[in-house]
Write a protein that holds these residues in place. Structure first.
Motif, PDB file in Angstrom:
ATOM      1  N   LYS A 251      40.542  39.774  35.593  1.00 61.21           N
ATOM      2  CA  LYS A 251      41.185  40.696  34.712  1.00 61.21           C
ATOM      3  C   LYS A 251      42.503  40.275  34.397  1.00 61.21           C
TER       4      LYS A 251
ATOM      5  N   GLY B  46      40.074  45.780  42.807  1.00 60.16           N
ATOM      6  CA  GLY B  46      40.125  45.381  41.577  1.00 60.16           C
ATOM      7  C   GLY B  46      41.691  45.587  41.003  1.00 60.16           C
TER       8      GLY B  46
ATOM      9  N   HIS C 115      46.544  36.741  35.241  1.00 61.96           N
ATOM     10  CA  HIS C 115      45.175  36.687  35.232  1.00 61.96           C
ATOM     11  C   HIS C 115      44.789  36.747  36.835  1.00 61.96           C
TER      12      HIS C 115
END
Length: 384
Positions: A125, A190, A117
């Motif tokens: 994510k 990200g 995580h």
């Protein structure tokens, strides 16, 4: 006027205190509701593993972790206690969390898994792979992840302002070879990315990680029965200092370490040190030969540069809490020992006295004191 204000302030204080209590109660109820049924689910997974329904237990655990980022806040106390090999590791800022689990059955890995995580500007994510593999998916796609575990995550601030996560990762290719790595990562755009060339090794070369390989049976032979010496790899959060084990040609630990220090930009090799906080009187050895718990004593045997052996022992009653601290001066040090290969023990003559320490442990862990040629005392761990 003052007489009117004081009762008002007292009333306001009571109101504020009551609001705080109500808020805390709501938070507690929210936490209870948030994790409702999770303990039952945790116990169900444990039962599946205990019944050797590994595939079903694995799928249930992975599905739960991958679909529920909130598990970063759940302790998983029961899984970590009941299932050997399950590990949940969270970074200090809680932006990175790694779940790892693997279990040997008859010297083979029966079940394993990794779930990550990590926090991005749009939320958490999840990834269904090891942190080590996530950092370089293309290069690692042909490498098995069996037994890969992230044991700790530390944080530093890079000179360019980025938060760098220093992770201690380990994995076993089988039941004998154990690999430990320190890998630096950042979370950017990200994704989890390795920091390339951040480590400077003893040859002055830039590399992506610090790496050590250890033969587990040889490690257990050397120091396997002394509690507290299962660690081969140390990090100091205050000094930002890493100690990487130096191993011999057989990948057995020598109790020497390469010291690396973070300088704001790179993790740089500084020196090789002898032992971790070792007493000065124990310096000058070639490598650690054996470390024993023999009941009343801790015994250390070192190979010296002249190919002789050195004996050192600590009485547990003088140590205090019964935990070996090799930074304390040994009660006895005897140099000039040799190995009696016929009898499989080390011999340390000291005047009328002679100390004999078993050569290969084989669960005996035995120390004998010989006086005037006769064995007078024998100590073993089970004598405690």
């Amino acid at each position: 006027m003052r007489k009117r204000i004081l009762p008002l302030l007292t009333w306001l204080h009571k109101v504020a205190f009551t609001i705080c209590l109500i808020s805390l109660s709501i938070c507690d109820l929210y936490a209870i509701d948030r994790f409702a049924g999770w303990e039952q689910r945790e116990m169900e997974i444990i039962r599946l593993f205990e019944d050797q329904q590994f595939e079903k237990g694995n799928e249930m655990l992975k599905k739960w972790l991958l679909s529920t980022p909130e598990t970063i806040d759940y302790p998983f106390d029961k899984l970590q206690c009941e299932i050997v090999g399950f590990c949940k590791t969270v970074s200090p800022d809680k932006k990175l969390c790694v779940f790892s689990w693997n279990q040997l059955l008859h010297f083979r890995i029966a079940y394993w898994g990794n779930v990550i995580h990590y926090q991005t500007p749009t939320g958490y994510k999840t990834l269904n792979c090891s942190l080590w593999k996530a950092g370089d998916m293309k290069a690692a796609e042909d490498i098995e992840e069996l037994g890969c575990c992230t044991e700790s995550i530390h944080q530093i601030t890079h000179h360019d302002g980025r938060t760098v996560y220093l992770t201690k990762n380990s994995f076993e290719t089988h039941s004998t070879e154990y690999f430990t790595l320190m890998n630096p990562y950042v979370i950017e755009d990200g994704k989890i990315r390795p920091v390339k060339g951040m480590c400077i090794d003893s040859d002055g070369e830039a590399c992506d990680e610090l790496f050590s390989e250890c033969n587990l049976p040889k490690w257990r032979d050397k120091m396997g029965n002394v509690e507290g010496y299962s660690e081969l790899f140390f990090y100091d959060d205050e000094k930002h200092e890493w100690l990487m084990p130096v191993t011999d040609m057989d990948n057995a630990p020598t109790d020497k370490y390469e010291r690396y220090v973070y300088n704001g930009k790179n993790i740089v090799f500084k020196e090789v040190i002898e032992g971790k906080e070792l007493h000065p009187k124990l310096s000058g050895f070639e490598s650690l030969e054996q470390l024993y718990d023999v009941g009343r004593y801790f015994v250390r045997v070192d190979l010296m540069p002249d190919s002789t052996f050195r004996y050192a022992s600590w009485k547990k009653e003088t140590i205090g809490d019964g935990t070996l601290d090799m930074g304390k001066q040994p009660d006895i040090i005897v140099k000039g020992g040799h190995l009696d290969e016929a009898e499989d023990y080390y011999v340390f003559p000291n005047g009328r006295y002679e100390y004999r320490v078993t050569f290969m442990p084989l669960n005996t862990y035995e120390l004998k004191l010989v006086i005037d040629g006769k064995v007078k005392y024998t100590w073993k761990k089970e004598d405690e």
